[in-house]
Design a protein around this motif. Structure first.
Motif, PDB file in Angstrom:
ATOM      1  N   MET A 178       0.849  -1.183   0.000  1.00 49.62           N
ATOM      2  CA  MET A 178       0.000   0.000   0.000  1.00 49.62           C
ATOM      3  C   MET A 178       0.888   1.237   0.000  1.00 49.62           C
ATOM      4  N   ILE A 179       0.366   2.309  -0.583  1.00 47.36           N
ATOM      5  CA  ILE A 179       1.087   3.579  -0.571  1.00 47.36           C
ATOM      6  C   ILE A 179       0.272   4.603   0.203  1.00 47.36           C
ATOM      7  N   GLU A 180       0.975   5.552   0.800  1.00 44.56           N
ATOM      8  CA  GLU A 180       0.336   6.611   1.570  1.00 44.56           C
ATOM      9  C   GLU A 180       0.134   7.820   0.669  1.00 44.56           C
ATOM     10  N   ILE A 181      -1.092   8.351   0.683  1.00 44.29           N
ATOM     11  CA  ILE A 181      -1.391   9.578  -0.059  1.00 44.29           C
ATOM     12  C   ILE A 181      -2.176  10.516   0.856  1.00 44.29           C
ATOM     13  N   THR A 182      -2.214  11.784   0.476  1.00 42.76           N
ATOM     14  CA  THR A 182      -2.835  12.809   1.315  1.00 42.76           C
ATOM     15  C   THR A 182      -4.046  13.401   0.612  1.00 42.76           C
TER      16      THR A 182
ATOM     17  N   ASN B 173      -1.976  -1.742  -6.332  1.00 41.88           N
ATOM     18  CA  ASN B 173      -2.382  -2.691  -7.365  1.00 41.88           C
ATOM     19  C   ASN B 173      -3.803  -2.452  -7.852  1.00 41.88           C
ATOM     20  N   LEU B 174      -4.581  -1.705  -7.078  1.00 38.38           N
ATOM     21  CA  LEU B 174      -5.968  -1.444  -7.452  1.00 38.38           C
ATOM     22  C   LEU B 174      -6.184  -0.054  -8.023  1.00 38.38           C
ATOM     23  N   ILE B 175      -5.096   0.691  -8.223  1.00 36.46           N
ATOM     24  CA  ILE B 175      -5.214   1.996  -8.875  1.00 36.46           C
ATOM     25  C   ILE B 175      -5.424   1.759 -10.358  1.00 36.46           C
ATOM     26  N   GLU B 176      -6.525   2.290 -10.885  1.00 37.12           N
ATOM     27  CA  GLU B 176      -6.801   2.151 -12.310  1.00 37.12           C
ATOM     28  C   GLU B 176      -6.135   3.262 -13.099  1.00 37.12           C
ATOM     29  N   THR B 177      -6.375   4.512 -12.673  1.00 36.51           N
ATOM     30  CA  THR B 177      -5.752   5.652 -13.338  1.00 36.51           C
ATOM     31  C   THR B 177      -5.451   6.739 -12.326  1.00 36.51           C
TER      32      THR B 177
ATOM     33  N   PRO C 116      -6.486  20.212 -12.845  1.00 27.86           N
ATOM     34  CA  PRO C 116      -5.108  20.163 -12.403  1.00 27.86           C
ATOM     35  C   PRO C 116      -4.925  19.447 -11.070  1.00 27.86           C
ATOM     36  N   ASP C 117      -6.014  19.261 -10.287  1.00 27.77           N
ATOM     37  CA  ASP C 117      -5.857  18.463  -9.064  1.00 27.77           C
ATOM     38  C   ASP C 117      -5.534  17.028  -9.460  1.00 27.77           C
ATOM     39  N   THR C 118      -4.815  16.335  -8.604  1.00 24.47           N
ATOM     40  CA  THR C 118      -4.496  14.937  -8.882  1.00 24.47           C
ATOM     41  C   THR C 118      -5.652  14.078  -8.383  1.00 24.47           C
ATOM     42  N   VAL C 119      -6.190  13.258  -9.283  1.00 24.44           N
ATOM     43  CA  VAL C 119      -7.320  12.389  -8.964  1.00 24.44           C
ATOM     44  C   VAL C 119      -6.873  10.947  -9.160  1.00 24.44           C
ATOM     45  N   VAL C 120      -7.003  10.156  -8.096  1.00 23.42           N
ATOM     46  CA  VAL C 120      -6.711   8.728  -8.165  1.00 23.42           C
ATOM     47  C   VAL C 120      -8.043   8.009  -8.327  1.00 23.42           C
ATOM     48  N   ILE C 121      -8.146   7.195  -9.371  1.00 21.94           N
ATOM     49  CA  ILE C 121      -9.365   6.430  -9.615  1.00 21.94           C
ATOM     50  C   ILE C 121      -9.028   4.958  -9.415  1.00 21.94           C
ATOM     51  N   MET C 122      -9.740   4.354  -8.495  1.00 26.47           N
ATOM     52  CA  MET C 122      -9.493   2.958  -8.145  1.00 26.47           C
ATOM     53  C   MET C 122     -10.262   2.034  -9.088  1.00 26.47           C
ATOM     54  N   ALA C 123      -9.900   0.763  -9.108  1.00 27.60           N
ATOM     55  CA  ALA C 123     -10.528  -0.226  -9.981  1.00 27.60           C
ATOM     56  C   ALA C 123     -12.030  -0.361  -9.700  1.00 27.60           C
TER      57      ALA C 123
ATOM     58  N   ASP D 253      -2.785  -6.982 -15.058  1.00 31.20           N
ATOM     59  CA  ASP D 253      -2.146  -7.753 -14.002  1.00 31.20           C
ATOM     60  C   ASP D 253      -2.858  -7.588 -12.665  1.00 31.20           C
ATOM     61  N   ALA D 254      -3.327  -6.384 -12.379  1.00 29.96           N
ATOM     62  CA  ALA D 254      -3.978  -6.118 -11.096  1.00 29.96           C
ATOM     63  C   ALA D 254      -5.330  -6.818 -10.996  1.00 29.96           C
ATOM     64  N   LEU D 255      -5.990  -6.976 -12.122  1.00 27.60           N
ATOM     65  CA  LEU D 255      -7.338  -7.566 -12.107  1.00 27.60           C
ATOM     66  C   LEU D 255      -7.338  -9.080 -12.281  1.00 27.60           C
ATOM     67  N   HIS D 256      -6.199  -9.632 -12.661  1.00 27.01           N
ATOM     68  CA  HIS D 256      -6.154 -11.094 -12.922  1.00 27.01           C
ATOM     69  C   HIS D 256      -5.201 -11.804 -12.020  1.00 27.01           C
TER      70      HIS D 256
END
Length: 80
Positions: free
Chosen positions: A1-5, A17-21, A26-33, A77-80
Motif C-alpha cells: 500500500m502507498i500513503e497519499i494525502t 495494485n488497485l489503482i486504475e488511473t 489540475p488536481d491529482t485524482v486517483v481512480i481505483m478499480a 495484471d492487477a485484475l487477474h
C-alpha cells in the motif's frame, strides 16, 4: 500500500495494485478499480514514484509508466 494525502490533509493508504488511473486535472485524482475516486495533494509523478518505490523498482525499469501499453498491462495484471 502507498500513503497519499487527501486535500483536507487526511493521510490514507491505498492498494497500488488497485489503482486504475491517476489524472492531473489540475488536481491529482486517483481512480481505483472499483470506481472510487480520491482527490489528493500529491502530484501524478509523485504517485508514480511511490508505486515504483513500493516494489523497489529501479529507475531504468519502472513498474508504473505513463505509456499506454504499460498502463494496460498493469491494469490487466492487477485484475487477474
Amino acid at each position: 500500500m502507498i500513503e497519499i494525502t487527501r486535500l483536507d490533509g487526511r493521510l490514507i493508504l491505498v492498494n497500488e495494485n488497485l489503482i486504475e488511473t491517476v489524472e492531473s486535472t489540475p488536481d491529482t485524482v486517483v481512480i481505483m478499480a472499483n470506481g472510487r475516486k480520491f482527490i489528493i495533494k500529491e502530484s501524478l509523478p509523485e504517485v508514480m514514484k511511490r508505486c515504483n518505490e513500493r516494489w523497489n523498482v529501479q529507475a531504468e525499469a519502472p513498474l508504473v509508466s505513463c505509456g499506454e501499453e504499460a498502463t494496460k498491462a498493469r491494469i490487466h495484471d492487477a485484475l487477474h
